[in-house]
Write a protein that holds these residues in place. Sequence first.
Motif, PDB file in Angstrom:
ATOM      1  N   LEU A 107      44.980  33.535  37.330  1.00  0.00           N
ATOM      2  CA  LEU A 107      44.059  34.640  37.608  1.00  0.00           C
ATOM      3  C   LEU A 107      43.254  34.317  38.860  1.00  0.00           C
ATOM      4  O   LEU A 107      42.921  33.149  39.102  1.00  0.00           O
ATOM      5  CB  LEU A 107      43.087  34.819  36.421  1.00  0.00           C
ATOM      6  N   SER A 108      42.918  35.334  39.628  1.00  0.00           N
ATOM      7  CA  SER A 108      42.032  35.133  40.777  1.00  0.00           C
ATOM      8  C   SER A 108      40.589  35.035  40.272  1.00  0.00           C
ATOM      9  O   SER A 108      40.289  35.448  39.145  1.00  0.00           O
ATOM     10  CB  SER A 108      42.146  36.306  41.753  1.00  0.00           C
ATOM     11  N   GLY A 109      39.705  34.506  41.116  1.00  0.00           N
ATOM     12  CA  GLY A 109      38.291  34.434  40.757  1.00  0.00           C
ATOM     13  C   GLY A 109      37.725  35.812  40.426  1.00  0.00           C
ATOM     14  O   GLY A 109      36.957  35.984  39.476  1.00  0.00           O
ATOM     15  N   GLU A 110      38.142  36.817  41.212  1.00  0.00           N
ATOM     16  CA  GLU A 110      37.640  38.183  40.980  1.00  0.00           C
ATOM     17  C   GLU A 110      38.110  38.701  39.629  1.00  0.00           C
ATOM     18  O   GLU A 110      37.359  39.369  38.910  1.00  0.00           O
ATOM     19  CB  GLU A 110      38.131  39.141  42.088  1.00  0.00           C
ATOM     20  N   GLU A 111      39.362  38.400  39.275  1.00  0.00           N
ATOM     21  CA  GLU A 111      39.880  38.856  37.978  1.00  0.00           C
ATOM     22  C   GLU A 111      39.117  38.195  36.820  1.00  0.00           C
ATOM     23  O   GLU A 111      38.795  38.853  35.823  1.00  0.00           O
ATOM     24  CB  GLU A 111      41.385  38.565  37.873  1.00  0.00           C
ATOM     25  N   CYS A 112      38.823  36.896  36.975  1.00  0.00           N
ATOM     26  CA  CYS A 112      38.044  36.190  35.941  1.00  0.00           C
ATOM     27  C   CYS A 112      36.690  36.873  35.761  1.00  0.00           C
ATOM     28  O   CYS A 112      36.273  37.170  34.629  1.00  0.00           O
ATOM     29  CB  CYS A 112      37.841  34.728  36.318  1.00  0.00           C
ATOM     30  N   ASP A 113      36.010  37.118  36.885  1.00  0.00           N
ATOM     31  CA  ASP A 113      34.677  37.726  36.817  1.00  0.00           C
ATOM     32  C   ASP A 113      34.743  39.130  36.220  1.00  0.00           C
ATOM     33  O   ASP A 113      33.872  39.523  35.434  1.00  0.00           O
ATOM     34  CB  ASP A 113      34.053  37.798  38.219  1.00  0.00           C
ATOM     35  N   ALA A 114      35.771  39.890  36.599  1.00  0.00           N
ATOM     36  CA  ALA A 114      35.890  41.263  36.094  1.00  0.00           C
ATOM     37  C   ALA A 114      36.146  41.259  34.580  1.00  0.00           C
ATOM     38  O   ALA A 114      35.617  42.110  33.851  1.00  0.00           O
ATOM     39  CB  ALA A 114      37.012  41.996  36.825  1.00  0.00           C
ATOM     40  N   LEU A 115      36.942  40.304  34.097  1.00  0.00           N
ATOM     41  CA  LEU A 115      37.194  40.229  32.652  1.00  0.00           C
ATOM     42  C   LEU A 115      35.907  39.896  31.902  1.00  0.00           C
ATOM     43  O   LEU A 115      35.589  40.501  30.869  1.00  0.00           O
ATOM     44  CB  LEU A 115      38.272  39.170  32.345  1.00  0.00           C
ATOM     45  N   VAL A 116      35.147  38.927  32.439  1.00  0.00           N
ATOM     46  CA  VAL A 116      33.882  38.544  31.794  1.00  0.00           C
ATOM     47  C   VAL A 116      32.920  39.735  31.781  1.00  0.00           C
ATOM     48  O   VAL A 116      32.295  40.038  30.751  1.00  0.00           O
ATOM     49  CB  VAL A 116      33.247  37.319  32.503  1.00  0.00           C
TER      50      VAL A 116
END
Length: 285
Positions: A107-116
């Motif tokens: 996962l990209s950093g942005e995807e991690c943040d968006a999931l959280v």
Amino acid sequence: MVQVITPELRRWLQEQATAGYSRQSVLDALLKAGWQPVLAASALESEWDATQRQPSGLVDAASPMPSQRLPDLDLSLSPRQIDAGDRWVDVIATLANPRVVVLGQLLSGEECDALVAAARPRMARSLTVQTQTGGEELNPDRTSQGMFFRRGETELIARIEARIARLVNWPVDHGEGMQVLHYGTGAQYKPHYDYFDPAQPGTASILRRGGQRVATLVMYLSEPARGGGTTFPDAGLEVAPVRGNAVFFSYDRPHPATGTLHGGAPVVEGEKWVATKWLRESVFE
Ligand code: PD2
Ligand code: ZN
């Protein structure tokens, strides 16, 4: 053709249950053998539940599920990276037995943040599926908070699910909805198995929806400063929670002999977010 529940069929059903095969795989086998769907269902209904009440000591350790195909990555050419469709994923480490693959940059950093961000407002104290009854319960071994996304719930979820499906060669519709867990400092998930214990009476009803779990993918969405690794005590393995990375493992039968006992070590400093994807034997509606 007249089809009746013979003593042989009854014995065969008992053997399947004792070996830990799921209700779904037994139903599939009956249908493949030419059983009419209505009769196969009624044979299971009258015979299967009785077999599920056997004491757990009778479950046979050695029997794998029938010619079981499992989710897995194609590592035959020892690639450093794998094409997951819309992204290249790093292969960091592999273990043959139990089958464990540590992946980088799934996962990209942005995807991690968006999931959280999408999960945060929906967090509640984590429940675990209770195989005694088929329901859910608060589990003191699991001090994290959690929520489930529905499969394909958002464009982001659908994109990640498609990536996972391509990566581990397993259809999107065989996956449960993605779960997000949050561990504060001190929280942990004590060692457990992710499959449903065939000896528990509630398991039969859980398995009606998609069969057994056969693999798990834990994706790290944040990095605690200390602690919070995913441990495999029987393998002496600990995977560090690195944001964007993931650990994949599979199990060919619902039995400790798979060596897939695993847990989330206590978070010592900071907080840990993960997303877990469980994969089933068949279509999970
Ligand atoms: O958060 C983890 O590291 C972890 C450990 C064990 C998650 C799960 N199991 C799970 O979601 O099943
Ligand atoms: Zn687990």
